[in-house]
Design a protein around this motif. Structure first.
Motif, short mmCIF file in Angstrom:
data_model
loop_
_atom_site.label_atom_id
_atom_site.label_comp_id
_atom_site.label_asym_id
_atom_site.label_seq_id
_atom_site.Cartn_x
_atom_site.Cartn_y
_atom_site.Cartn_z
N VAL A 228 -22.43 -33.33 -29.77
CA VAL A 228 -24.18 -33.05 -30.53
C VAL A 228 -24.26 -34.31 -31.20
O VAL A 228 -23.70 -34.55 -32.14
N GLY A 229 -25.34 -35.24 -30.90
CA GLY A 229 -25.42 -36.33 -31.61
C GLY A 229 -26.81 -36.55 -32.41
O GLY A 229 -26.93 -35.67 -33.27
N ILE A 230 -27.49 -37.40 -32.01
CA ILE A 230 -28.79 -37.77 -32.92
C ILE A 230 -29.84 -36.96 -32.63
O ILE A 230 -30.14 -36.61 -31.65
N GLY A 231 -30.31 -36.38 -33.87
CA GLY A 231 -31.31 -35.52 -33.68
C GLY A 231 -31.52 -34.29 -34.25
O GLY A 231 -30.21 -33.95 -34.91
N SER A 232 -32.27 -33.50 -34.53
CA SER A 232 -32.35 -32.43 -35.28
C SER A 232 -31.97 -31.13 -34.22
O SER A 232 -33.01 -30.24 -34.03
N ILE A 233 -30.90 -31.46 -33.79
CA ILE A 233 -30.44 -30.59 -32.63
C ILE A 233 -29.37 -29.33 -32.86
O ILE A 233 -28.87 -28.69 -31.99
N ILE A 234 -28.93 -29.39 -34.06
CA ILE A 234 -27.96 -28.33 -34.47
C ILE A 234 -28.92 -26.89 -34.66
O ILE A 234 -29.80 -26.81 -35.30
N GLY A 235 -28.51 -25.82 -33.57
CA GLY A 235 -29.19 -24.63 -33.40
C GLY A 235 -28.50 -23.64 -32.75
O GLY A 235 -27.35 -23.93 -32.20
N ASP A 236 -29.06 -22.36 -32.79
CA ASP A 236 -28.35 -21.38 -32.01
C ASP A 236 -28.84 -21.28 -30.61
O ASP A 236 -28.44 -20.42 -29.72
N HIS A 237 -29.46 -22.42 -29.91
CA HIS A 237 -29.78 -22.41 -28.64
C HIS A 237 -28.58 -23.33 -27.94
O HIS A 237 -28.52 -23.10 -26.48
N LEU A 238 -27.46 -23.78 -28.47
CA LEU A 238 -26.64 -24.27 -28.14
C LEU A 238 -25.54 -23.15 -27.55
O LEU A 238 -25.35 -22.12 -28.00
N PRO B 182 -22.99 -20.74 -26.63
CA PRO B 182 -22.15 -20.15 -27.64
C PRO B 182 -20.63 -20.22 -27.10
O PRO B 182 -19.71 -20.11 -28.18
N ALA B 183 -20.43 -20.35 -25.99
CA ALA B 183 -19.08 -20.39 -25.43
C ALA B 183 -18.47 -21.70 -25.51
O ALA B 183 -17.34 -21.99 -25.27
N ALA B 184 -19.47 -22.68 -25.44
CA ALA B 184 -18.88 -24.02 -25.34
C ALA B 184 -18.28 -24.65 -26.96
O ALA B 184 -18.70 -24.00 -27.91
N ARG B 185 -17.57 -25.43 -26.77
CA ARG B 185 -16.93 -26.18 -27.88
C ARG B 185 -18.03 -27.35 -28.21
O ARG B 185 -18.18 -28.00 -27.56
N LYS B 186 -18.41 -27.37 -29.69
CA LYS B 186 -19.42 -28.39 -29.91
C LYS B 186 -18.94 -29.21 -31.20
O LYS B 186 -18.35 -28.85 -32.08
N PHE B 187 -19.09 -30.53 -30.82
CA PHE B 187 -18.55 -31.57 -31.47
C PHE B 187 -19.90 -32.14 -32.25
O PHE B 187 -20.56 -32.90 -31.33
N VAL B 188 -20.08 -32.10 -33.69
CA VAL B 188 -21.19 -32.58 -34.20
C VAL B 188 -20.94 -33.88 -34.74
O VAL B 188 -20.21 -34.21 -35.60
N MET B 189 -21.92 -34.97 -34.34
CA MET B 189 -21.70 -36.45 -34.91
C MET B 189 -22.99 -36.69 -35.54
O MET B 189 -23.69 -37.59 -34.70
N GLY B 190 -23.27 -36.31 -36.92
CA GLY B 190 -24.53 -36.97 -37.32
C GLY B 190 -25.56 -36.34 -37.29
O GLY B 190 -26.78 -36.82 -37.32
N SER B 191 -25.69 -34.95 -36.47
CA SER B 191 -26.82 -34.28 -36.20
C SER B 191 -27.51 -33.65 -37.62
O SER B 191 -26.71 -33.77 -38.65
N GLY B 192 -28.73 -33.12 -37.21
CA GLY B 192 -29.40 -32.59 -38.55
C GLY B 192 -29.78 -31.04 -38.25
O GLY B 192 -30.07 -30.85 -37.01
#
Length: 297
Positions: free
Chosen positions: A40-50, A52-62
């Motif tokens: 999960v990279g650049i952008g305002s993309i942290i949300g409940d749309h991702l 839920p079963a996937a492992r999510k690695f956040v790198m500077g997102s908002g």
């Protein structure tokens, strides 16, 4: 591990940076199409749309409220750093993970040659481009229009070469600041894009000034007065009709004059030591993540 970022009907500079930054900084083959793990990279993309079963690695997102608020403590999230303190506070995570938007990592990369012909430039939000006549406003103002839907390399070249950037697009300001191009923030005509600016600027201890834009069309005037930013039906059809030609022309002229006035304002830049600090911290976080993945491979 699959790279995820926002993609709309047209390309948008801030989101498309993902395809420029991560392949350059991550080892070859690090990213693939395995959707069981998401980068999960650049952008305002942290949300409940991702997923839920996937492992999510956040790198500077908002997190900007575009999507529902996820439970990042459910065991499926691995947050290495986020864009700013507002995101950290909203998610309920360690404030120390608030480093900066990961587009700052452009400072650690080879960049295209700067376009020295740009002069003073204006970069509208990509949605604004289709709602007003900013190409004409820039011509009247004697400025270069930087189109957020153009190829990333072209936009980077223009931002680097600009003497001054007036920008409604947040990633215009983020990249200008990272590359040390003086910039002036323009408050987005659509109010839903405001608060994410303060998330990013908070990470840089920067008191960002967002100056109002004048609408360049009847449609933009309507949006600025009502706060609506979605389907605009009758107003949108009227703004594109011959009946609106005269008011649109008047509004575009006023917008151009206002751009000229904005260019006389004091530009902003974060402090040099701070931009160096957050770049190093972001790079260290990426390197540590890559090393951790190699250790378990």
């Amino acid at each position: 591990m699959k790279l995820v970022f926002f993609r709309g009907k047209v390309p948008n500079f801030g989101d498309e940076l993902n395809l420029h930054v991560w392949p350059a900084l991550l080892p070859k083959g690090f990213l693939d199409d395995d959707a069981s793990e998401l980068f999960v990279g650049i952008g305002s993309i942290i949300g409940d749309h991702l997923d839920p079963a996937a492992r999510k690695f956040v790198m500077g997102s908002g997190y900007a409220g575009y999507m529902g608020l996820p439970d990042v403590h459910d065991g499926s999230w691995d947050i290495r750093f986020v864009r700013g303190p507002n995101t950290a506070r909203t998610l309920g995570i360690d404030p120390g993970l608030s480093i900066c938007d990961s587009a700052v990592l452009l400072r650690a990369m080879d960049l295209p040659e700067r376009d020295e012909s740009v002069g003073i430039a204006f970069m509208p939000h990509y949605e604004t481009l289709e709602r007003g006549d900013w190409a004409q406003a820039c011509r009247l103002a004697g400025m270069t229009l930087i189109d957020a839907t153009d190829p990333v390399e072209k936009v980077l070249s223009q931002i680097q070469g600009a003497r001054l950037l007036i920008t409604e697009a947040m990633h215009g300001a983020i990249v200008a600041d990272a590359l040390r191009t003086p910039w002036i923030g323009a408050r987005p005509i659509y109010g839903g894009h405001h608060k994410k600016w303060f998330d990013w600027s908070g990470a840089l201890d920067l008191d960002v000034r967002l100056n109002p834009l004048k609408p360049s069309s009847v449609l933009e005037y309507y949006i600025s007065r009502t706060g609506r930013g979605g389907a605009l039906g009758k107003v949108g059809r009227f703004s594109a009709s011959p009946l609106a030609a005269l008011p649109n022309r008047i509004l575009t002229q006023i917008a151009a004059q206002h751009l000229q006035a904005m260019a006389r304002l004091e530009p902003q830049l974060s402090d040099d030591p701070k931009i160096v600090e957050v770049t190093e911290r972001a790079r260290d976080a990426v390197d540590a993540f890559v090393a951790s993945r190699r250790a378990v491979a």
